[in-house]
Design a protein around this motif. Structure first.
Motif, PDB file in Angstrom:
ATOM      1  N   LYS A 146     -28.277 -70.120 -53.367  1.00 16.64           N
ATOM      2  CA  LYS A 146     -28.403 -71.577 -53.326  1.00 16.64           C
ATOM      3  C   LYS A 146     -27.499 -72.231 -54.359  1.00 16.64           C
ATOM      4  CE  LYS A 146     -32.446 -73.451 -52.870  1.00 16.64           C
ATOM      5  NZ  LYS A 146     -33.875 -73.790 -53.095  1.00 16.64           N
ATOM      6  N   ARG A 147     -27.346 -71.589 -55.505  1.00 15.36           N
ATOM      7  CA  ARG A 147     -26.509 -72.150 -56.563  1.00 15.36           C
ATOM      8  C   ARG A 147     -25.055 -72.267 -56.108  1.00 15.36           C
ATOM      9  NH1 ARG A 147     -27.785 -68.680 -60.604  1.00 15.36           N
ATOM     10  NH2 ARG A 147     -29.576 -69.975 -61.183  1.00 15.36           N
ATOM     11  N   ARG A 148     -24.614 -71.351 -55.241  1.00 21.91           N
ATOM     12  CA  ARG A 148     -23.238 -71.378 -54.757  1.00 21.91           C
ATOM     13  C   ARG A 148     -23.099 -72.168 -53.456  1.00 21.91           C
ATOM     14  NH1 ARG A 148     -23.334 -65.963 -55.555  1.00 21.91           N
ATOM     15  NH2 ARG A 148     -22.853 -65.558 -53.369  1.00 21.91           N
ATOM     16  N   GLY A 149     -24.174 -72.799 -53.014  1.00 25.99           N
ATOM     17  CA  GLY A 149     -24.109 -73.617 -51.817  1.00 25.99           C
ATOM     18  C   GLY A 149     -24.425 -72.885 -50.532  1.00 25.99           C
ATOM     19  N   ALA A 150     -24.807 -71.611 -50.619  1.00 22.91           N
ATOM     20  CA  ALA A 150     -25.178 -70.846 -49.430  1.00 22.91           C
ATOM     21  C   ALA A 150     -26.635 -71.144 -49.065  1.00 22.91           C
ATOM     22  CB  ALA A 150     -24.993 -69.351 -49.696  1.00 22.91           C
ATOM     23  N   PRO A 151     -27.031 -70.870 -47.832  1.00 24.14           N
ATOM     24  CA  PRO A 151     -28.423 -71.108 -47.448  1.00 24.14           C
ATOM     25  C   PRO A 151     -29.391 -70.334 -48.334  1.00 24.14           C
ATOM     26  CG  PRO A 151     -27.073 -70.675 -45.508  1.00 24.14           C
ATOM     27  CD  PRO A 151     -26.217 -70.370 -46.703  1.00 24.14           C
ATOM     28  N   GLY A 152     -30.467 -70.976 -48.719  1.00 25.35           N
ATOM     29  CA  GLY A 152     -31.448 -70.329 -49.574  1.00 25.35           C
ATOM     30  C   GLY A 152     -32.762 -70.066 -48.885  1.00 25.35           C
TER      31      GLY A 152
END
Length: 343
Positions: free
Chosen positions: A304-310
């Motif tokens: 999530k921190r890198r913008g990927a789905p969490g």
């Protein structure tokens, strides 16, 4: 999208009981195989081409007796809910090369690696549910010397690590067989024995600068044989999913195997261990088998921190997880090997 490589009750069934040619023109594939001097196996579970025999076998989920035998050989009753007897074998008799992929070896390496368990509340619930279902026969912890008893329901970060990896994470990258006559095989003459002396060295993996030829894999040529197998899978008692799967493809000029272990522990981590095997097919040359290994292990927080789905829904199966993790551009451990004769 749902994975076709699963047998969970609420998901799509596994592939049909028989392997198959690729969904292109079957007549063209069969004609190409014949023109190359190859043939389909009489049992319709593989092909021979360029000195290679590629064969798959598949079974339903192991029954009670087969599972009991596996537990006895491994020394544990804690196994994934679904273990299959399916296997893939690639054999090149002239060079005494044989690769084999099966669930028993994968689970044996899971026991040997004995990765630290994910210490979360879900793990304690899983352990208790598994204990109630299968008993208390946890595998030995080779790192700590513990008897491996089931963790208590209150298991948390303050408790010692004395339990096993309940996600069944395995470092397995196939089994290498060879280094002598095949079982039950005898040389018919002293000349045969002499000719085979050079092929009795044990095969082993060595570091290499060679890579999988992706250009060859993208070539527009008939796919002579294709199959996909599941070795084992688990829903981690509704806390996620883990599985070991294999895909094999045979073309006129090469064969390719993709083996994946993947695990999604909902809200916690995603693991993906991919191993690619590649070999060019040329009956006039000694085969060179290349192995590429990639390991990805990410927490949902980091994703999530890198913008990927969490959210877990973005990782429903190994194929989707691989796509998302590749696009996320996170850390990956890579290794490159080729199969050669050991000393």
């Amino acid at each position: 999208a749902r994975s076709v490589m699963t047998s969970f009750p609420d998901r799509a069934p596994p592939p049909d009981s028989a392997p198959h040619f690729a969904p292109a023109d079957v007549t063209d594939a069969q004609r190409a195989l014949r023109d190359a001097g190859g043939a389909s196996l009489s049992t319709h579970d593989g092909v021979t081409v360029g000195g290679w025999e590629v064969r798959t076998s598949r079974t339903p989920i192991l029954g009670k007796d087969a599972l009991a035998g596996l537990e006895a050989r491994l020394g544990t009753s804690h196994l994934p809910e679904m273990v299959y007897g399916s296997a893939l074998t690639l054999t090149h008799a002239e060079s005494n090369t044989k690769l084999h992929f099966n669930a028993e070896d994968a689970l044996r390496e899971w026991l040997v690696e004995n990765a630290p368990p994910l210490k979360i509340a879900a793990a304690a619930r899983w352990a208790e549910a598994h204990r109630l279902r299968f008993g208390t026969g946890a595998p030995p912890n080779t790192n700590s010397g513990s008897s491996g008893s089931a963790p208590p329901l209150g298991w948390d970060e303050t408790q010692p690590i004395s339990d096993y990896d309940w996600t069944f994470t395995t470092p397995y990258r196939g089994s290498v067989m060879g280094g002598g006559e095949a079982a039950g095989e005898e040389a018919s003459s002293s000349e045969d024995c002499s000719n085979r002396k050079t092929n009795t060295q044990k095969k082993s993996w060595m570091s290499t600068q060679k890579r999988v030829d992706r250009g060859a894999l993208m070539a527009r040529e008939p796919i002579l044989f294709f199959d996909e197998l599941t070795l084992y899978e688990s829903e981690l008692d509704d806390n996620g999913e883990s599985s070991v799967t294999i895909k094999v493809r045979v073309m006129l000029t090469c064969w390719f195997v993709l083996m994946r272990f993947w695990m999604r522990c909902d809200g916690v981590r995603v693991r993906l261990r991919e191993t690619r095997f590649f070999c060019k097919i040329d009956k006039n040359k000694t085969p060179v088998v290349i192995r590429e290994s990639a390991r990805r292990d990410e927490s949902f927080v980091d994703l999530k921190r890198r913008g990927a789905p969490g959210n877990a829904a973005a990782y429903p199966n190994a194929d989707e997880a691989a796509s998302v993790l590749l696009a996320a551009g996170g850390p990956v451990e890579m290794e490159f090997h080729e199969l050669g004769d050991g000393l």
